[in-house]
Scaffold this active site. Structure first.
Site, PDB file in Angstrom:
ATOM      1  N   SER A 143       0.522  -2.355   2.107  1.00 21.42           N
ATOM      2  CA  SER A 143      -0.829  -1.918   2.481  1.00 21.42           C
ATOM      3  C   SER A 143      -1.294  -0.888   1.474  1.00 21.42           C
ATOM      4  O   SER A 143      -0.475  -0.193   0.858  1.00 21.42           O
ATOM      5  CB  SER A 143      -0.820  -1.286   3.881  1.00 21.42           C
ATOM      6  OG  SER A 143      -2.049  -0.620   4.144  1.00 21.42           O
ATOM      7  N   TYR A 156       3.321   4.749   9.732  1.00 20.23           N
ATOM      8  CA  TYR A 156       2.842   3.472   9.206  1.00 20.23           C
ATOM      9  C   TYR A 156       2.684   3.541   7.690  1.00 20.23           C
ATOM     10  O   TYR A 156       3.154   2.659   6.966  1.00 20.23           O
ATOM     11  CB  TYR A 156       1.510   3.090   9.859  1.00 20.23           C
ATOM     12  CG  TYR A 156       0.942   1.811   9.286  1.00 20.23           C
ATOM     13  CD1 TYR A 156       1.574   0.594   9.512  1.00 20.23           C
ATOM     14  CD2 TYR A 156      -0.199   1.825   8.500  1.00 20.23           C
ATOM     15  CE1 TYR A 156       1.075  -0.583   8.973  1.00 20.23           C
ATOM     16  CE2 TYR A 156      -0.706   0.656   7.959  1.00 20.23           C
ATOM     17  CZ  TYR A 156      -0.068  -0.551   8.198  1.00 20.23           C
ATOM     18  OH  TYR A 156      -0.552  -1.706   7.656  1.00 20.23           O
TER      19      TYR A 156
END
Length: 265
Positions: A143, A156
């Site tokens: 990401s 995350y």
């Protein structure tokens, strides 16, 4: 599983919806047979049936919770033992927008187990098989928050930084053995990820990319031989420059003494 496809079999995790489902559609259209891994058995079976009807390829649903040790071991065994597998797409993951003062630590541990531990174990399972055959492709979905770490939940972001770093190491270890490694860094993408993460409005933001566009760009990057693909980054030279500066700086860490500005006698 035997496969008549000359492309072999692509195993995709998180394949029942979102980015994983688009990967399944696109790879089937490219001629890959598929093994689809996801938790939701009903939705997985429906997706498999639709792909078989639409593309004619062989599709094997493998309903597994990768946070369950026995389930994860089952997928590891398939990757180790099925010689028809030529591609692994490590897409399964979960996120959060909560700060450390809001997030439940057990949920954060579960996130680490899925985003980091499962991805690592599946890669370790398939890599020796690919090396033994002298070919194979591993696609790991990271990401942009692996770089822009302040934008979402810290666990995350850290888990996606791990995926990026892991990909660099895999490229170093496996590139000369015939194994392709691609790390994909999506930005905000319109999937159910945001419902689970706790910020559903992001799905309709003007900066949010459609999942089909994301996967199509990622596959174009794979075709072009990119090691790292960032579909939302239009100024590609910014990544090239940042990556070169990172590598240049690494040589400057090799000093037996602390830097002078620490004023240690």
């Amino acid at each position: 599983m035997s496969s008549p496809s000359s492309k072999g079999v692509a195993l995709i995790t998180g394949a029942s919806a979102g980015i994983g489902a688009i990967y399944a559609d696109r790879l089937a259209k490219r001629g890959y047979d598929l093994i689809l891994v996801a938790r939701n058995e009903q939705r997985l079976n429906e997706a498999a049936a639709q792909l078989r009807a639409k593309t004619g390829v062989q599709v094997t649903p493998l309903p597994v919770d990768l946070n369950d040790k026995a389930g994860l071991a089952k997928v590891e065994a398939v990757l180790r033992d099925d010689p028809s597998i030529t591609m692994l797409v490590n897409n399964a993951g979960v996120g959060s927008v909560a700060s450390i003062l809001q997030a439940d630590v057990d949920k954060m541990q579960a996130m680490i187990e899925l985003n980091v531990t499962a991805l690592t174990r599946l890669t370790y399972a398939v890599a020796p098989a690919f090396v033994a055959r002298g070919k194979g492709t591993i696609v790991n979905i990271s990401s942009v928050v692996g770089i822009a770490v302040e934008n979402l939940n810290g666990v995350y972001s850290a888990s996606k930084s791990y995926v990026l770093s892991f990909g660099h190491s895999l490229q170093k270890d496996l590139a000369d053995k015939g194994v392709r490694i691609q790390t994909v860094l999506p930005g905000a993408t319109a999937t159910e990820f945001w419902d689970v993460a706790g910020y559903a409005p992001q799905k309709t933001s003007e900066i949010t990319m459609q999942a089909a566009d994301l996967v199509d760009a990622a596959l174009a990057g794979l075709d072009a031989g990119e090691l790292v693909t960032i579909p939302g980054l239009h100024e590609t030279e910014a990544w090239t420059r940042w990556e070169q500066e990172r590598r240049d700086m690494s040589a400057k860490f090799r000093n037996p003494k602390p830097a002078p500005h620490y004023r240690i006698a």
